[in-house]
Motif scaffolding. Sequence first.
Motif, mmCIF file in Angstrom:
data_model
loop_
_atom_site.group_PDB
_atom_site.id
_atom_site.type_symbol
_atom_site.label_atom_id
_atom_site.label_comp_id
_atom_site.label_asym_id
_atom_site.label_seq_id
_atom_site.Cartn_x
_atom_site.Cartn_y
_atom_site.Cartn_z
ATOM 1 N N PHE A 177 0.841 -1.193 0.000
ATOM 2 C CA PHE A 177 0.000 0.000 0.000
ATOM 3 C C PHE A 177 0.879 1.248 0.000
ATOM 4 C CE2 PHE A 177 -2.459 -3.262 2.294
ATOM 5 C CZ PHE A 177 -3.580 -3.312 1.469
ATOM 6 N N CYS A 178 0.420 2.273 -0.674
ATOM 7 C CA CYS A 178 1.191 3.510 -0.763
ATOM 8 C C CYS A 178 0.252 4.699 -0.534
ATOM 9 C CB CYS A 178 1.860 3.624 -2.133
ATOM 10 S SG CYS A 178 2.826 5.129 -2.343
ATOM 11 N N PHE A 179 0.505 5.448 0.548
ATOM 12 C CA PHE A 179 -0.282 6.635 0.874
ATOM 13 C C PHE A 179 0.530 7.894 0.613
ATOM 14 C CE2 PHE A 179 -2.427 3.418 3.445
ATOM 15 C CZ PHE A 179 -3.763 3.744 3.262
ATOM 16 N N SER A 188 -3.369 4.074 9.062
ATOM 17 C CA SER A 188 -3.812 4.093 7.659
ATOM 18 C C SER A 188 -3.522 2.759 6.994
ATOM 19 C CB SER A 188 -3.105 5.216 6.901
ATOM 20 O OG SER A 188 -3.431 6.471 7.438
ATOM 21 N N TYR A 189 -2.328 2.222 7.235
ATOM 22 C CA TYR A 189 -1.957 0.939 6.643
ATOM 23 C C TYR A 189 -2.778 -0.210 7.241
ATOM 24 C CZ TYR A 189 2.034 3.305 4.526
ATOM 25 O OH TYR A 189 2.824 4.136 3.780
ATOM 26 N N ALA A 192 -6.175 -0.087 5.632
ATOM 27 C CA ALA A 192 -6.122 -0.574 4.253
ATOM 28 C C ALA A 192 -6.045 -2.095 4.219
ATOM 29 C CB ALA A 192 -4.915 0.031 3.533
ATOM 30 N N SER A 214 3.787 -1.352 5.388
ATOM 31 C CA SER A 214 3.029 -1.096 4.162
ATOM 32 C C SER A 214 2.645 -2.369 3.410
ATOM 33 C CB SER A 214 3.836 -0.202 3.221
ATOM 34 O OG SER A 214 5.019 -0.855 2.805
ATOM 35 N N LEU A 243 -9.584 1.338 -2.508
ATOM 36 C CA LEU A 243 -8.318 2.050 -2.569
ATOM 37 C C LEU A 243 -8.537 3.524 -2.911
ATOM 38 C CD1 LEU A 243 -6.192 -0.640 -4.437
ATOM 39 C CD2 LEU A 243 -6.004 0.006 -2.035
ATOM 40 N N ASN A 247 -7.828 6.915 -0.649
ATOM 41 C CA ASN A 247 -6.792 7.745 -1.292
ATOM 42 C C ASN A 247 -5.441 7.040 -1.245
ATOM 43 O OD1 ASN A 247 -5.847 9.932 -2.697
ATOM 44 N ND2 ASN A 247 -5.469 11.174 -0.866
ATOM 45 N N CYS A 248 -5.480 5.772 -1.658
ATOM 46 C CA CYS A 248 -4.312 4.896 -1.529
ATOM 47 C C CYS A 248 -4.049 4.196 -2.858
ATOM 48 C CB CYS A 248 -4.578 3.859 -0.431
ATOM 49 S SG CYS A 248 -3.341 2.563 -0.300
ATOM 50 N N LYS A 249 -2.782 4.018 -3.176
ATOM 51 C CA LYS A 249 -2.398 3.220 -4.332
ATOM 52 C C LYS A 249 -1.814 1.901 -3.848
ATOM 53 C CE LYS A 249 -1.508 7.124 -7.419
ATOM 54 N NZ LYS A 249 -0.516 7.796 -8.299
#
Length: 535
Positions: A177-179, A188-189, A192, A214, A243, A247-249
């Motif tokens: 995951f990438c924020f 946040s992670y 997700a 992550s 996702l 707001n996560c890639k």
Amino acid sequence: MKKIMLVDDEILTRESIRNCVDWKSNGFIYCGDAADGEMALPLIEEWSPQIVITDIKMPFMDGLELASIVRKAYPHIKIIILSGHDEFHYAQQALRIGVEDYCLKPVGSTDLIELLQKVSKQIDSEQLQKETAAYTKDKLLSDMCGGLINTSKAIEIAANYHISLIARYYAVISIDFCFHEELLDDNSYKLAAEQFISYFQSDVDVLSYRPSRSELVCLVKSNNEHVLQQCLAELPQQTKPMLQLLNCKALLGIGSIEQRLQSIHQSYLVADHEKNKQRLLQNSQLEANTFLQNATVQQPLIDRAKFINFVKIGTTEQLHEFSHAFCKDIEQLSWSNSMYGIYLFNELTLEAFHTAKQCFADIPNCSELVAQMQQRVREINSLEQCKSYLIDLLSLLWQWRSIGANQYSELILRVKQYITEHYHNKQLSLQEVSRHVGVSPSHLSKVFSQEAKQTLTEFITRTRIHKAMELLKTTNSKTFEIAYEVGYQDQHYFSNIFKKATGMTPIEFRKQGSAMTAETFYFAGGVKHAAAQKT
């Protein structure tokens, strides 16, 4: 094998025990002996035996003194006392020290082996308890994915956590995951990861762990191969809205479906490779975009789809003509003053190898070959070298295309023929077909998917649906009769499969007349294809 050391001041006793036992065949290594406790201590440190057999009465340092020192310095070593003294206080002292057993001389080889095997089992049991206690659920899953634990041990440790590992099919999913920087906190992670896991269907089981903040790795298992295949195929699209909402890639790698716990490692490697490939492609695309944005002159682009298609169907006769035409668009590219060409062809190389690995035979030493070709890309400094590189790259990839085409064509033909002749058999499955053609189910599944560009289950379903479409058009048979005739006992299940494949129920298809035929039906994207026809 356990290492055994003997300590006894009587040379005849040492020679008798040393020579009368077949140590190796009984699972032991006789590493040596000593005449008293004092001489034994440095040898124990050097040889690190698991079991020490020692007499009690010896000069300089007797067996009880030796046992006491060894128990304190090397608590993992097991001690067996041999004695010619049948006196209670000796045995009492030995047991107080903590020796494993106390037996009287003379001892026969059979009795000695039984005693050693009993102590050996105790060592194994204690070792397993230590390892189990040291294991967490995350470490267990990590070691399974890493291929660092055998099946029986994994099942035993999992049972301590009330985790069932047993299933017919397994697959591993690896995701990063990438924020944005302002959201770089562990919550946040965690959110997700929790949200991602919640998207799995209820008819598959998911075990997961987080190798880092992550990262998330999921072991997905099911007793139904088709259900697992469908779950994996739909997951990327199903999780996209989640996702976007966070707001996560994410970089998502989906591993191969395997049938053994020991093969989970292989599925993990595939998933990790896919994820890393996405990262490499993403990074090189970002670098390429940076060069494009900073360039004073518009940089040329290459038609990657055209190149990949040529990898699949091109011929040697067309090779030079194709490379010349393909490079025409980059004639103005300055290889000496710009890094853009390196990023462009690095990305092309990665995609070409990925295509070859997916579509052709397995590529031995694939990572090494990719690294070698990437090094060649960095050395290109002219258009002619660029053309030469493309020719060499294509020639290399076509070696595996040729191997794959020749190696499995007959097998795939036999498989398709058998399915075409036995589609009506409700027991028809990967296992049944693999028995007929004489290869393992896992090997057949992999080869068929590579060569036929669809899974064996998809081909069986496609064959059955094609026949059902034909019967719906040409007979007055009821839906449940057609379902039974093409290999489905459950009419409702057949109707669901039919609708998923065509976008219509059997009744709707029959009423539609000739608007859709089996010839226009495309199973691999059945639902989308049918929907497109409706619109």
